[in-house]
Design a protein around this motif. Structure first.
Motif, PDB file in Angstrom:
ATOM      1  N   ARG A  72       8.145  -7.926  11.168  1.00  0.00           N
ATOM      2  CA  ARG A  72       7.194  -7.020  11.021  1.00  0.00           C
ATOM      3  C   ARG A  72       6.020  -7.441  10.090  1.00  0.00           C
ATOM      4  NH1 ARG A  72       7.693  -0.941  11.855  1.00  0.00           N
ATOM      5  NH2 ARG A  72       9.514  -1.845  12.664  1.00  0.00           N
ATOM      6  N   GLY A  73       4.886  -7.302  10.329  1.00  0.00           N
ATOM      7  CA  GLY A  73       3.744  -7.629   9.846  1.00  0.00           C
ATOM      8  C   GLY A  73       3.411  -9.141   9.408  1.00  0.00           C
ATOM      9  N   GLN A  74       4.320  -9.877   9.724  1.00  0.00           N
ATOM     10  CA  GLN A  74       4.237 -11.422   9.446  1.00  0.00           C
ATOM     11  C   GLN A  74       3.375 -12.129  10.298  1.00  0.00           C
ATOM     12  OE1 GLN A  74       5.455 -12.215   6.190  1.00  0.00           O
ATOM     13  NE2 GLN A  74       5.424  -9.947   5.983  1.00  0.00           N
ATOM     14  N   GLY A 141      -2.378 -19.791  24.655  1.00  0.00           N
ATOM     15  CA  GLY A 141      -2.004 -19.102  23.446  1.00  0.00           C
ATOM     16  C   GLY A 141      -2.204 -17.733  23.710  1.00  0.00           C
ATOM     17  N   ALA A 142      -1.321 -16.779  23.340  1.00  0.00           N
ATOM     18  CA  ALA A 142      -1.316 -15.415  23.361  1.00  0.00           C
ATOM     19  C   ALA A 142      -0.692 -14.705  22.131  1.00  0.00           C
ATOM     20  CB  ALA A 142      -0.651 -14.910  24.647  1.00  0.00           C
ATOM     21  N   VAL A 143      -1.450 -13.928  21.659  1.00  0.00           N
ATOM     22  CA  VAL A 143      -0.746 -13.126  20.504  1.00  0.00           C
ATOM     23  C   VAL A 143      -0.670 -11.713  21.111  1.00  0.00           C
ATOM     24  CG1 VAL A 143      -1.141 -11.880  18.209  1.00  0.00           C
ATOM     25  CG2 VAL A 143      -2.055 -14.298  18.587  1.00  0.00           C
ATOM     26  N   ILE A 144       0.676 -11.288  21.030  1.00  0.00           N
ATOM     27  CA  ILE A 144       1.011  -9.947  21.650  1.00  0.00           C
ATOM     28  C   ILE A 144       1.112  -8.873  20.615  1.00  0.00           C
ATOM     29  CG2 ILE A 144       2.517  -8.745  23.184  1.00  0.00           C
ATOM     30  CD1 ILE A 144       3.112 -11.738  24.444  1.00  0.00           C
ATOM     31  N   GLU A 145       0.477  -8.040  20.372  1.00  0.00           N
ATOM     32  CA  GLU A 145       0.641  -7.086  19.270  1.00  0.00           C
ATOM     33  C   GLU A 145       1.736  -5.983  19.755  1.00  0.00           C
ATOM     34  OE1 GLU A 145      -3.215  -5.884  17.503  1.00  0.00           O
ATOM     35  OE2 GLU A 145      -4.079  -7.474  18.923  1.00  0.00           O
ATOM     36  N   GLY A 146       2.785  -6.243  19.129  1.00  0.00           N
ATOM     37  CA  GLY A 146       4.059  -5.254  19.485  1.00  0.00           C
ATOM     38  C   GLY A 146       3.858  -3.937  18.332  1.00  0.00           C
ATOM     39  N   PRO A 147       4.785  -3.046  18.815  1.00  0.00           N
ATOM     40  CA  PRO A 147       4.666  -1.828  17.980  1.00  0.00           C
ATOM     41  C   PRO A 147       5.150  -1.970  16.570  1.00  0.00           C
ATOM     42  CG  PRO A 147       6.436  -1.827  19.678  1.00  0.00           C
ATOM     43  CD  PRO A 147       5.745  -3.039  19.866  1.00  0.00           C
ATOM     44  N   GLY A 148       4.555  -1.455  15.906  1.00  0.00           N
ATOM     45  CA  GLY A 148       4.998  -1.376  14.428  1.00  0.00           C
ATOM     46  C   GLY A 148       4.570  -2.885  13.630  1.00  0.00           C
ATOM     47  N   GLY A 149       3.699  -3.415  14.088  1.00  0.00           N
ATOM     48  CA  GLY A 149       3.273  -4.768  13.749  1.00  0.00           C
ATOM     49  C   GLY A 149       4.197  -5.825  13.985  1.00  0.00           C
ATOM     50  N   ASN A 150       5.229  -5.678  14.820  1.00  0.00           N
ATOM     51  CA  ASN A 150       6.131  -6.683  15.377  1.00  0.00           C
ATOM     52  C   ASN A 150       5.308  -7.544  16.544  1.00  0.00           C
ATOM     53  OD1 ASN A 150       8.375  -6.164  13.880  1.00  0.00           O
ATOM     54  ND2 ASN A 150       8.832  -4.360  15.182  1.00  0.00           N
ATOM     55  N   ASN A 151       4.467  -8.585  15.875  1.00  0.00           N
ATOM     56  CA  ASN A 151       3.817  -9.367  16.825  1.00  0.00           C
ATOM     57  C   ASN A 151       4.520 -10.509  17.362  1.00  0.00           C
ATOM     58  OD1 ASN A 151       1.798  -7.376  16.369  1.00  0.00           O
ATOM     59  ND2 ASN A 151       0.742  -8.551  14.977  1.00  0.00           N
ATOM     60  N   PHE A 153       3.772 -14.561  18.822  1.00  0.00           N
ATOM     61  CA  PHE A 153       2.842 -15.478  18.932  1.00  0.00           C
ATOM     62  C   PHE A 153       3.353 -16.526  19.986  1.00  0.00           C
ATOM     63  CE2 PHE A 153       2.739 -13.397  14.899  1.00  0.00           C
ATOM     64  CZ  PHE A 153       1.321 -13.079  14.690  1.00  0.00           C
ATOM     65  N   VAL A 154       2.706 -16.623  21.065  1.00  0.00           N
ATOM     66  CA  VAL A 154       3.148 -17.643  22.172  1.00  0.00           C
ATOM     67  C   VAL A 154       1.978 -18.720  22.272  1.00  0.00           C
ATOM     68  CG1 VAL A 154       4.020 -17.786  24.615  1.00  0.00           C
ATOM     69  CG2 VAL A 154       4.231 -15.758  23.266  1.00  0.00           C
TER      70      VAL A 154
END
Length: 191
Positions: A72-74, A141-151, A153-154
Motif C-alpha cells: 500500500r502506497g509503495q 508498461g502499465a501502472v494500475i492504480e488500485g484501491p487504497g494505494g494498492n498499485n 506496476f506491469v
C-alpha cells in the motif's frame, strides 16, 4: 495460516502452468489470469508475478512480463515509474526514445500506459550495476492504480516482433480484474 494458504496458491499456480492451464493470480486485492501460452517464471524478489513469452521468429530472445506490487502506497508515483521506464529505452541518437503515454479509466481504476521502442537498457532491473543497451526492443508498461494505494506496476519487455505479437494478450486478459469480490475492471489497460 494465511502464509501457508498463499504458498499453496503459488504452488497450485506453478502446477497449473506446467500443464498449460491458465491460472488466476492476485496482489494488492486485485486478481488476473495469466494469458494462454505464457509461462510463469520462478519467484523473484519484489515481484508479484513473472512471465516469459517464447520468441517469435526471427527473434531469438524471449520476452518478460513482470507484475510488481510493493504494498500500500509503495513503489513510487505513477509519473516517476512511467518516466523511469521511458528512460530505459533509447533512440538511435542515444537519447530517450519517443514514447506513447496515455491514461484512462477502466472499471473505476486509473491506468497509465507507456509504449516505447528502441535500445533497451533496463536489463537486470533497477539494481543492475551496468546498463547494456539491447537494440530492437519494445517496452509496454502499465501502472494500475488500485484501491487504497494498492498499485500494480506491469512491465513487458522484449524483442519488437515478440512483444508486438503478444500486445493483445498484454492488453486483454481472459478474466476480469477483481477487487475483493467485486468485479471492477479487466486486467488490461485496454480491451
Amino acid at each position: 495460516m494465511p502464509l501457508v494458504r498463499a504458498l499453496l496458491f503459488v504452488l497450485s499456480v506453478a502446477i497449473a502452468t506446467t500443464s498449460a492451464l491458465s491460472a488466476a493470480e492476485s496482489a494488492g486485492g486485485m486478481s488476473w489470469t495469466m494469458p494462454a501460452g505464457w509461462k510463469t517464471m520462478p519467484d523473484r524478489p519484489m515481484r508479484a508475478a513473472s512471465y516469459v513469452v517464447s520468441p517469435i521468429a526471427p527473434d531469438t530472445a524471449a520476452s518478460d512480463c513482470v507484475v510488481y506490487f510493493f504494498g500500500r502506497g509503495q513503489g513510487g508515483s505513477v509519473a516517476d515509474n512511467i518516466e523511469r521506464w521511458r528512460n530505459q529505452v533509447l533512440g538511435a541518437d542515444g537519447k530517450t526514445a519517443p514514447a506513447k503515454v496515455d491514461k484512462r479509466q477502466n472499471g473505476g481504476l486509473t491506468i497509465t500506459r507507456v509504449d516505447s521502442t528502441g535500445s533497451y537498457t533496463g536489463m537486470g532491473g533497477p539494481m543492475a550495476t551496468t546498463t547494456r543497451a539491447v537494440p530492437g526492443y519494445r517496452l509496454l508498461g502499465a501502472v494500475i492504480e488500485g484501491p487504497g494505494g494498492n498499485n500494480l506496476f506491469v512491465k513487458f519487455t522484449g524483442p519488437v516482433k515478440t512483444v508486438t505479437a503478444s500486445e493483445k494478450q498484454f492488453d486483454q486478459r481472459s478474466e476480469e480484474r477483481r477487487v475483493g469480490k467485486e468485479c471492477r475492471s479487466r486486467w488490461s489497460p485496454y480491451h
